[in-house]
Write an enzyme that holds these catalytic residues in place. Structure first.
Site, PDB file in Angstrom:
ATOM      1  N   GLN A  69       0.809  -1.227   0.000  1.00  0.00           N
ATOM      2  CA  GLN A  69       0.000   0.000   0.000  1.00  0.00           C
ATOM      3  C   GLN A  69       0.840   1.273   0.000  1.00  0.00           C
ATOM      4  O   GLN A  69       0.278   2.365  -0.026  1.00  0.00           O
ATOM      5  CB  GLN A  69      -0.950   0.012   1.209  1.00  0.00           C
ATOM      6  CG  GLN A  69      -2.068  -1.010   1.124  1.00  0.00           C
ATOM      7  CD  GLN A  69      -3.130  -0.684   0.072  1.00  0.00           C
ATOM      8  OE1 GLN A  69      -3.183   0.412  -0.479  1.00  0.00           O
ATOM      9  NE2 GLN A  69      -3.975  -1.659  -0.223  1.00  0.00           N
ATOM     10  N   HIS A  85      -1.460  -4.539  -8.930  1.00  0.00           N
ATOM     11  CA  HIS A  85      -2.824  -3.996  -9.107  1.00  0.00           C
ATOM     12  C   HIS A  85      -3.151  -2.847  -8.169  1.00  0.00           C
ATOM     13  O   HIS A  85      -4.216  -2.236  -8.271  1.00  0.00           O
ATOM     14  CB  HIS A  85      -3.882  -5.105  -9.032  1.00  0.00           C
ATOM     15  CG  HIS A  85      -4.206  -5.628  -7.671  1.00  0.00           C
ATOM     16  ND1 HIS A  85      -5.326  -5.215  -6.983  1.00  0.00           N
ATOM     17  CD2 HIS A  85      -3.594  -6.526  -6.882  1.00  0.00           C
ATOM     18  CE1 HIS A  85      -5.384  -5.859  -5.824  1.00  0.00           C
ATOM     19  NE2 HIS A  85      -4.344  -6.656  -5.740  1.00  0.00           N
ATOM     20  N   THR A 136       6.735 -20.837 -15.438  1.00  0.00           N
ATOM     21  CA  THR A 136       6.897 -19.978 -16.621  1.00  0.00           C
ATOM     22  C   THR A 136       6.459 -18.559 -16.285  1.00  0.00           C
ATOM     23  O   THR A 136       5.383 -18.353 -15.727  1.00  0.00           O
ATOM     24  CB  THR A 136       6.040 -20.545 -17.780  1.00  0.00           C
ATOM     25  OG1 THR A 136       6.490 -21.875 -18.035  1.00  0.00           O
ATOM     26  CG2 THR A 136       6.177 -19.702 -19.040  1.00  0.00           C
ATOM     27  N   CYS A 163     -16.116 -10.795   5.996  1.00  0.00           N
ATOM     28  CA  CYS A 163     -17.294 -11.634   6.187  1.00  0.00           C
ATOM     29  C   CYS A 163     -16.818 -13.055   6.406  1.00  0.00           C
ATOM     30  O   CYS A 163     -16.229 -13.656   5.521  1.00  0.00           O
ATOM     31  CB  CYS A 163     -18.154 -11.557   4.944  1.00  0.00           C
ATOM     32  SG  CYS A 163     -19.819 -12.081   5.243  1.00  0.00           S
TER      33      CYS A 163
HETATM   34  N1  PLP Z   1      -0.704  -6.508   1.627  1.00  0.00           N
HETATM   35  C1  PLP Z   1      -1.473  -5.407   1.693  1.00  0.00           C
HETATM   36  C2  PLP Z   1      -1.132  -4.326   2.669  1.00  0.00           C
HETATM   37  C3  PLP Z   1      -2.600  -5.277   0.867  1.00  0.00           C
HETATM   38  O1  PLP Z   1      -3.367  -4.189   0.954  1.00  0.00           O
HETATM   39  C4  PLP Z   1      -2.892  -6.326  -0.048  1.00  0.00           C
HETATM   40  C5  PLP Z   1      -4.099  -6.261  -0.891  1.00  0.00           C
HETATM   41  O2  PLP Z   1      -5.128  -5.744  -0.480  1.00  0.00           O
HETATM   42  C6  PLP Z   1      -2.045  -7.437  -0.081  1.00  0.00           C
HETATM   43  C7  PLP Z   1      -0.958  -7.498   0.768  1.00  0.00           C
HETATM   44  C8  PLP Z   1      -2.296  -8.574  -1.019  1.00  0.00           C
HETATM   45  O3  PLP Z   1      -1.900  -8.248  -2.338  1.00  0.00           O
HETATM   46  P1  PLP Z   1      -2.509  -9.044  -3.585  1.00  0.00           P
HETATM   47  O4  PLP Z   1      -3.940  -8.575  -3.722  1.00  0.00           O
HETATM   48  O5  PLP Z   1      -1.665  -8.632  -4.740  1.00  0.00           O
HETATM   49  O6  PLP Z   1      -2.404 -10.490  -3.282  1.00  0.00           O
END
Ligand code: PLP
Length: 390
Positions: A178, A200, A236, A324
């Site tokens: 983040q 992402h 791969t 949830c």
């Molecule tokens: N670590 C943090 C602080 C995140 O906010 C997230 C995703 O929300 C992740 C790890 C996990 O990443 P990914 O969605 O690429 O598995």
């Protein structure tokens, strides 16, 4: 009008990232391990992406391991370090507000006989490095602390914790999923041995990420197969995804300052307007030590789940930190860790802005959120009058 205000959950793929990726699906589709020229073109693209990701965090390209995302990077860091230790040491330190990718990995380590200390944070959402130091034992092998929290945006004192880890000769992992693209990252300044990233969250594709592993760090692979990624992560390569992560990292580096200034101004405008127009509201976490794009708000007496649904009906996408599980909504572990009651945690909303966020979207949110909160408070069994706000 509608407003997507859930960028901590995921971001759209930037057009420039998509354009960089497209050739690698069908035209230059070779396997990056193949000797022929189609394979070698793919290899060159993977190498260029590795350089770009390394440049974003001040690392060497050889220290980057591509993974399927932040979750896998976190898992590889924790399990890979513990499994490679020859002594072996059996204690790991983390915090109570980590993402579940770290917390649930730690819980799994506990089933394997590893002791885990979950260091609490203050009501501001920040961990005290002295508490991390106090948690150290001669058996500690690894400290894992996130950089920016996904729910409240709070920034942890990573440099100071890095010094604690170095003095104790303990590995230090940081989940920077983040903070990448939002804060300047330099693995040497931060003093980390391992650092997780995810494409992402920085306008790249889903399903690809990276783990930085400082050279000389013994890391046991967690999957077994070919000799990819210097024997640290077989399979791969996801060439198009990796190219996307590389382009996203390049853009994040170039746009970081500009994005942060603009997004802070929009976030503050939203927050001030909501604080002015809604009674019994509080901002969670440290208002200063947090990333530019995040605000987490408690609206006493208005259920967070109902808020998210009601706002969605009005075209506004944001989220709660609640998970949830087995049909019941569990209050956010981050909000309860900073001292909110279950009812308060369940009446909280995360609003997270991004590069595409416009002033019009913020005005839209400012017009709609107070009306929705008022309506839900009138309907809620958690009557506002019975829920104290601190
Ligand atoms: N670590 C943090 C602080 C995140 O906010 C997230 C995703 O929300 C992740 C790890 C996990 O990443 P990914 O969605 O690429 O598995």
């Amino acid at each position: 009008m509608s407003a997507y205000l859930d960028y901590n959950s995921t971001t759209p793929v930037d057009r420039r990232v998509l354009d960089a990726m497209l050739p690698y699906f069908a035209g230059t589709f070779g396997n990056a391990s193949s000797i022929h020229s189609s394979g070698q073109h793919a290899r060159a693209a993977v190498d260029a992406a590795r350089e770009s990701v390394a440049a974003l965090i001040g690392a060497k390209p050889a220290e980057i391991v591509f993974t399927s995302g932040g979750t896998e990077a976190d898992n590889l860091a924790l399990f890979g370090i513990v499994a490679a230790d020859t002594k072996p040491r059996k204690h790991v330190i983390t915090t109570s507000i980590e993402h579940h990718a770290v917390l649930n990995s730690c819980q799994h380590l506990e089933t394997q006989g590893i002791e885990v200390s979950y260091v609490p944070v203050g009501s501001d959402g920040v961990v005290d490095p002295a508490d991390i130091r106090r948690a150290l034992t001669p058996d500690t092998i690894l400290i894992s602390v996130m950089h920016a929290n996904n729910e409240i945006g709070t920034i942890q004192p990573i440099e100071e914790i890095g010094r604690v880890a170095a003095e104790a000769d303990v590995y230090f992992h940081c989940d920077a999923v983040q903070s990448a693209g939002k804060l300047l990252l330099d693995v040497n300044r931060l003093g980390v041995d391992l650092l997780s990233l995810s494409a992402h969250k920085i306008y790249g594709p889903k399903g690809v990420g990276a783990l930085y592993v400082r050279s000389g760090t013994a890391l046991a692979p967690q999957f077994f197969g070919g000799h990819h990624e210097r024997d640290r992560r077989p399979g791969t390569e996801n060439v198009a995804g990796i190219v996307g992560l590389g382009k996203a990292a390049e853009l994040a580096r170039a746009l970081l300052k500009e994005d942060a200034a603009r997004i802070t101004a929009l976030r503050d405008r939203l927050e001030h307007a909501l604080l002015d127009s809604i009674s019994m509201i509080r901002v969670n976490g440290d208002p200063k030590r947090r990333v530019a794009n995040t605000t987490n708000l408690t609206f006493a007496g208005a259920g967070g789940e109902a808020l998210v649904i009601a706002l969605d009906l009005q075209g506004i996408a944001c989220s709660t930190g609640a998970a949830c599980s087995s049909g019941a909504v569990e209050p956010s572990h981050v909000l309860t860790a900073i001292g909110l009651s279950h009812d308060e945690a369940r009446s909280s909303l995360r609003v997270s802005l991004g590069r595409p966020t416009t002033a019009e979207e913020i005005d839209e949110a400012v017009a709609i959120i107070p009306r929705v909160v008022e309506r839900l408070r009138a309907l809620s069994p958690l009557s506002a009058a019975t829920v104290p706000v601190r």
